[in-house]
Motif scaffolding. Structure first.
Motif, mmCIF file in Angstrom:
data_model
loop_
_atom_site.group_PDB
_atom_site.id
_atom_site.type_symbol
_atom_site.label_atom_id
_atom_site.label_comp_id
_atom_site.label_asym_id
_atom_site.label_seq_id
_atom_site.Cartn_x
_atom_site.Cartn_y
_atom_site.Cartn_z
ATOM 1 N N TRP A 233 -53.999 16.375 -50.004
ATOM 2 C CA TRP A 233 -54.757 15.921 -48.853
ATOM 3 C C TRP A 233 -54.948 17.094 -47.904
ATOM 4 O O TRP A 233 -54.210 18.087 -47.964
ATOM 5 N N ALA A 234 -55.942 16.986 -47.052
ATOM 6 C CA ALA A 234 -56.195 18.011 -46.043
ATOM 7 C C ALA A 234 -56.861 17.362 -44.843
ATOM 8 O O ALA A 234 -57.543 16.345 -44.972
ATOM 9 N N TRP A 235 -56.655 17.986 -43.677
ATOM 10 C CA TRP A 235 -57.302 17.521 -42.445
ATOM 11 C C TRP A 235 -58.276 18.591 -41.977
ATOM 12 O O TRP A 235 -58.017 19.797 -42.087
ATOM 13 N N ALA A 236 -59.404 18.134 -41.428
ATOM 14 C CA ALA A 236 -60.374 19.058 -40.845
ATOM 15 C C ALA A 236 -61.084 18.389 -39.683
ATOM 16 O O ALA A 236 -61.056 17.159 -39.546
ATOM 17 N N TYR A 248 -57.528 26.409 -34.538
ATOM 18 C CA TYR A 248 -57.460 25.694 -35.793
ATOM 19 C C TYR A 248 -57.410 26.694 -36.939
ATOM 20 O O TYR A 248 -57.968 27.782 -36.857
ATOM 21 N N ALA A 249 -56.726 26.285 -38.021
ATOM 22 C CA ALA A 249 -56.719 27.098 -39.227
ATOM 23 C C ALA A 249 -58.116 27.112 -39.831
ATOM 24 O O ALA A 249 -58.939 26.232 -39.554
ATOM 25 N N ALA A 250 -58.379 28.103 -40.692
ATOM 26 C CA ALA A 250 -59.724 28.256 -41.251
ATOM 27 C C ALA A 250 -60.171 27.009 -42.007
ATOM 28 O O ALA A 250 -61.309 26.554 -41.852
ATOM 29 N N LEU A 259 -64.936 21.240 -48.282
ATOM 30 C CA LEU A 259 -63.499 21.010 -48.414
ATOM 31 C C LEU A 259 -63.211 19.948 -49.476
ATOM 32 O O LEU A 259 -62.252 20.059 -50.234
ATOM 33 N N LEU A 260 -64.040 18.922 -49.542
ATOM 34 C CA LEU A 260 -63.880 17.900 -50.572
ATOM 35 C C LEU A 260 -63.957 18.523 -51.963
ATOM 36 O O LEU A 260 -63.141 18.208 -52.848
ATOM 37 N N GLY A 261 -64.917 19.423 -52.145
ATOM 38 C CA GLY A 261 -65.061 20.064 -53.442
ATOM 39 C C GLY A 261 -63.888 20.956 -53.781
ATOM 40 O O GLY A 261 -63.384 20.943 -54.909
ATOM 41 N N LYS A 262 -63.404 21.748 -52.821
ATOM 42 C CA LYS A 262 -62.280 22.650 -53.070
ATOM 43 C C LYS A 262 -61.005 21.887 -53.403
ATOM 44 O O LYS A 262 -60.195 22.318 -54.222
ATOM 45 N N LEU A 263 -60.823 20.735 -52.751
ATOM 46 C CA LEU A 263 -59.610 19.950 -52.966
ATOM 47 C C LEU A 263 -59.723 19.063 -54.209
ATOM 48 O O LEU A 263 -58.721 18.571 -54.703
ATOM 49 N N GLY A 264 -60.934 18.880 -54.720
ATOM 50 C CA GLY A 264 -61.130 17.926 -55.802
ATOM 51 C C GLY A 264 -60.924 16.507 -55.328
ATOM 52 O O GLY A 264 -60.511 15.628 -56.099
ATOM 53 N N ALA A 265 -61.230 16.274 -54.044
ATOM 54 C CA ALA A 265 -60.971 14.962 -53.449
ATOM 55 C C ALA A 265 -62.049 13.964 -53.872
ATOM 56 O O ALA A 265 -63.213 14.315 -54.058
ATOM 57 N N THR A 266 -61.627 12.726 -54.016
ATOM 58 C CA THR A 266 -62.556 11.644 -54.383
ATOM 59 C C THR A 266 -62.778 10.675 -53.229
ATOM 60 O O THR A 266 -63.456 9.660 -53.412
ATOM 61 N N ALA A 267 -62.201 10.963 -52.054
ATOM 62 C CA ALA A 267 -62.348 10.046 -50.919
ATOM 63 C C ALA A 267 -62.171 10.806 -49.618
ATOM 64 O O ALA A 267 -61.555 11.878 -49.573
ATOM 65 N N ALA A 268 -62.725 10.215 -48.549
ATOM 66 C CA ALA A 268 -62.601 10.812 -47.219
ATOM 67 C C ALA A 268 -62.508 9.712 -46.179
ATOM 68 O O ALA A 268 -63.143 8.660 -46.317
ATOM 69 N N VAL A 269 -61.715 9.965 -45.147
ATOM 70 C CA VAL A 269 -61.663 9.102 -43.969
ATOM 71 C C VAL A 269 -62.217 9.926 -42.817
ATOM 72 O O VAL A 269 -61.721 11.026 -42.538
#
Length: 366
Positions: A233-236, A248-250, A259-269
């Motif tokens: 997970w990641a926050w932005a 803030y961090a980069a 960021l979704l693509g880099k993390l391979g995430a399938t969902a976002a809030v």
């Protein structure tokens, strides 16, 4: 970023309903829109039966009691202070208005511009005008701005209730009455909904320029960091303009679709609704389908249901916050503020509105 038409018209409606009637030119200046734009909005709201036009004046169509209730003498006024361009809190205002008008109280609405310290002169003006009580939702874009207001708020000599604001524990305002949504629980609802659909990699993107936004960031960090079924997970920030208190961090300032693509995430809030709708548009422009490729949950549920794909959203009880805050203020005004009176810090639970932007992942992690 251009303000959505429906959001702007909600602001117009809230401003007129809060005072009963207003001059078109004054309203245009207050809401920072052109007179031409405001007239066009008024025409549409009049066509819908939500407002009534006069010569240079616009009137609310909501019924106003002709006579105050017996326990509220004529002239009793409650001042309500909310930020401009904040449709979330305008819904809270509507909830408070219902309770106060039923009690025969007159509302004096004050809309604070987007500058630090804007609330104090409005409160001083309201008190000079005879306001007996205050309902307050300061903007508080940063913790420093919030802390700067604690001194004068603690020194108020009339009953006051904070709406959707919770002072720091141990601060000068810790014992001030307040009514808030439980945003930790709202974050919990979003995470559990997505995890239950099989999502194991989630991006959380929020604003960082209000107490609600900062509460959400802390809640998502705590919940995601301890969740046994989340792999990554990641926050932005939800937009480049969403935060003012960095650094803030980069990766925290990275574009959410990237960021979704880099993390391979399938969902976002995503907080707030407007940011969520704009991010969903950018995902579509880059070929990422919602919800087939990425499930999206918005936070606020003011406009979330109006997207091309209506967004699943966490809905804080906005109007109920206003109603409960108004009822608490009326108790104070009716004489319940004695030396032994108990200060109330009320939390109300949000709900999850499931729409078309979330779905089960194609393959679930084991």
């Amino acid at each position: 970023m251009r303000e959505p038409v429906e959001l702007r018209r909600q602001r117009v409606l809230a401003a007129v309903e809060g005072r009963g009637s207003a001059r078109v030119r004054d309203l245009a200046a207050e809401l920072q829109v052109s007179v031409v734009t405001l007239r066009r909005d008024v025409e549409e709201l009049t066509r819908e039966g939500r407002l009534r036009r006069g010569h240079g004046v616009v009137h609310s169509t909501s019924p106003v009691p002709e006579q105050p209730e017996p326990h509220a003498p004529d002239g009793d006024t409650v001042a309500v202070v909310v930020p401009e361009r904040h449709s979330y809190l305008y819904e809270t205002l509507h909830g408070a208005r219902t309770v106060l008008e039923e009690a025969g109280m007159r509302i004096a609405l004050h809309i604070a511009p987007q500058v630090a310290g804007a609330e104090l002169p409005l409160v001083e003006r309201a008190l000079a005008g005879g306001a007996r009580g205050l309902l307050l939702a300061p903007r508080w874009r940063t913790p420093a701005v919030e802390e700067a207001d604690y001194g004068w708020l603690a020194a108020l000599d009339v009953p006051a209730v904070l709406m959707e604001r919770r002072p720091w524990p141990g601060s000068a305002l810790h014992a001030l009455d307040s009514v808030c949504s439980d945003h930790w629980y709202g974050a919990h609802l979003a995470v559990e909904h997505l995890v239950g659909l099989g999502h194991r990699r989630i991006v959380f993107a929020t604003r960082d320029d209000s107490p609600t936004a900062r509460s959400l960031r802390a809640a998502f960090t705590q919940i995601a960091g301890a969740h046994p079924r989340l792999e990554e997970w990641a926050w932005a920030l939800s937009s480049p303009e969403a935060g003012h208190d960095g650094p803030y961090a980069a990766h925290e300032m990275q574009d959410v679709p990237t960021l979704l693509g880099k993390l391979g995430a399938t969902a976002a809030v995503l907080h707030s609704d407007v940011d969520a709708l704009m991010i969903a548009q950018r995902l579509a422009e880059s070929g990422v389908r919602v919800p087939e490729d990425c499930s999206v949950v918005a936070y606020d549920d003011v406009l979330a249901g109006l997207g091309t794909t209506p967004l699943t959203a966490v809905a804080p009880p906005k109007a109920e916050v206003g109603r409960v805050a108004a009822e608490l203020l009326l108790r104070r005004l009716d004489g319940h503020r004695g030396a032994g009176s108990t200060v109330r810090r009320v939390e109300l639970l949000p709900a999850l509105r499931v729409r078309g932007s979330t779905r089960m992942t194609v393959t679930l992690s084991q």
